[in-house]
Design an enzyme around this catalytic site. Structure first.
Site, mmCIF file in Angstrom:
data_model
loop_
_atom_site.group_PDB
_atom_site.id
_atom_site.type_symbol
_atom_site.label_atom_id
_atom_site.label_comp_id
_atom_site.label_asym_id
_atom_site.label_seq_id
_atom_site.Cartn_x
_atom_site.Cartn_y
_atom_site.Cartn_z
ATOM 1 N N SER A 137 5.047 49.379 104.164
ATOM 2 C CA SER A 137 4.562 48.559 105.160
ATOM 3 C C SER A 137 2.857 48.616 105.001
ATOM 4 C CB SER A 137 4.840 48.870 106.695
ATOM 5 O OG SER A 137 4.026 48.339 107.397
ATOM 6 N N TYR A 150 6.186 56.344 113.491
ATOM 7 C CA TYR A 150 6.611 54.981 112.661
ATOM 8 C C TYR A 150 5.473 55.278 111.450
ATOM 9 C CZ TYR A 150 6.554 50.515 110.201
ATOM 10 O OH TYR A 150 6.713 49.539 109.361
#
Length: 279
Positions: A137, A150
């Site tokens: 990501s 995260y």
């Protein structure tokens, strides 16, 4: 990656929705024999009807992963591409997120990914070819308030993949990172809802609600890209003779990763703080 008489074989985790579902479909169109796995097989019924092999796999259950790889190799005799897509984001202030939930994010986003790498590597090494595509990501390159756990998992995937690329290169196995920006999937809704659930009241409430509003805006089509755009990039990484080490993909993805590389921490902190209202 395979003999002229056989189709290359790909495994896509997290195949029940979003990027995983789109990737399974895109690889199938390119002539791959595709296996898509997820915990809920019923959500992959459409893929199965199109010719994708589907079965249940839980990336937090070692026996499930071992059985899955054994099944694919037993049926096809090889595995050419692993797309490690399973993952999720669970947000909230570090103080508010139970440590058990933090561990679960690492189990899904990092250790499940790593275990599948361990399981496919011997087969790819014996073939002297293979491709491991890890879905990271832009969150593995920068940071946000309330996303510490995260982001920690995605920073880990970045470092893991860079080291792995060096280890496996002598055996003909290529390792690639895909770095999506905001994507129109259920990921964002799950992440922002968990933020309010954990930090919507108490000491962090005011800032958490501002952050929730920012995350909601990233679901607007003008700010987010489609899962199909990410799938196209994954297919490119799977087919390229000499793939890049990493592919940012989606609206603003390359701009964000480049700005993080160029801006001093203090300046980047200020930009993020202004965006999320935590100044």
């Amino acid at each position: 990656m395979s003999t002229p008489d056989t189709s290359p074989v790909a495994l896509v985790t997290g195949g029940s929705s979003g990027i995983g579902e789109s990737t399974a479909r895109a690889l199938l169109v390119q002539g791959f024999t595709v296996y898509a796995v997820a915990r809920r097989v019923d959500r992959m019924a459409a893929l199965a009807s199109e010719g994708v092999h589907t079965f249940a796999m839980d990336v937090t259950d070692d026996a499930s992963m071992v059985a899955g790889i054994d099944r694919i190799v037993g049926e096809q005799g090889r595995i050419d591409v692993l797309v490690n897509n399973a993952g999720y984001g669970s947000y909230g202030a570090v103080e508010d997120v139970p440590i058990e939930e933090a561990r679960r994010q690492f189990e899904v986003n990092v250790f499940g990914l790593a275990r599948l790498v361990q399981l496919v590597t011997p087969h790819m090494r014996a073939q002297k070819s293979g491709r491991i595509i890890n879905i990271s990501s832009i969150g593995g390159k920068f940071y946000e308030p309330f996303g510490a756990w995260y982001h920690a998992t995605k920073f880990a995937v970045e470092g893991f993949s860079d080291s792995l690329r060096m280890e496996l290169r002598p055996f003909g196995i290529k390792v690639v990172l895909i770095e999506p920006g905001p994507i129109l999937t259920e990921w964002n809704e799950i992440a922002r809802d968990s933020l309010l659930e954990r930090s919507g009241d108490g000491a962090y409430a005011a800032h958490a609600r501002k952050a929730h509003a920012v995350l909601t805006r990233f679901d607007e089509p003008s700010r987010a890209s489609t899962p199909e755009e990410v799938a196209d990039k994954i297919v490119k990484a799977a087919l390229a003779k000499r793939p890049a080490a990493r592919y940012p993909v989606g609206k603003g993805a390359r701009m964000i990763t480049t700005s993080r590389d160029l801006l001093p921490d203090r300046v980047f902190d200020e930009v993020v703080s202004r965006t999320f209202g935590t100044r």
